[in-house]
Design an enzyme around this catalytic site. Sequence first.
Site, mmCIF file in Angstrom:
data_model
loop_
_atom_site.group_PDB
_atom_site.id
_atom_site.type_symbol
_atom_site.label_atom_id
_atom_site.label_comp_id
_atom_site.label_asym_id
_atom_site.label_seq_id
_atom_site.Cartn_x
_atom_site.Cartn_y
_atom_site.Cartn_z
ATOM 1 N N PRO A 165 10.214 29.556 37.273
ATOM 2 C CA PRO A 165 8.928 30.260 37.231
ATOM 3 C C PRO A 165 8.908 31.704 37.730
ATOM 4 C CG PRO A 165 8.964 28.765 39.086
ATOM 5 C CD PRO A 165 10.256 28.552 38.347
ATOM 6 N N CYS A 166 9.523 32.589 36.961
ATOM 7 C CA CYS A 166 9.484 34.007 37.315
ATOM 8 C C CYS A 166 8.079 34.588 37.154
ATOM 9 C CB CYS A 166 10.498 34.800 36.491
ATOM 10 S SG CYS A 166 10.309 34.618 34.716
#
Length: 196
Positions: A165-166
């Site tokens: 989850p950037c």
Amino acid sequence: MTDIDLFAVDSADLARLRARLVNAADSLQLLDLAYRIVDTPIGPLLLAATDAGLVRVAFQREDFDAVLEDLATTISPRILCAPTRLDEIATELDEYFASRRRVFDVPLDLRLSSGFRQTVQRFLPHIKYGQTASYKEVAASVGNPNAVRAVGTACATNPLPIVVPCHRVLRADGSLGGYLGGTAAKAALLELERAA
């Protein structure tokens, strides 16, 4: 009857032929990369996996053909559309977008990243669902507080967006910053997680 009618293949026959090809390639261990395209609320996503795990998630704006060509060059040219091999991640993505999943459980193949980029990408799942961190906070968390720009680069080159989850990493002032899928997709993912 025209010449075209003689060679017409209906979609059911084509699907059966494709399934036979995938099964044969799989049983002969000729399939190094499987891929499929799934529809999501933020647009179509290309999913690709090796035997080790999910190796790539790509947004349509990246040009799926270019992504597949890159995978064929960097991993293996033995790549085939084999949707059933990606059923598990497709299901997990459906659950995520329906706000029923907060953590992805599929195995990951991180070979498309190395060094500091991989270190950052391994850290990103520690940012909990619905929460965010700044690039500076991530740099400090991975032991290199001065590497803020390098964290940005690691996020920008993340081959597994959403699953890694950037999108949860923001600028110090709370603004979105860039995102491989576009800022509208990043905002939609953050809103989805906040609403859950």
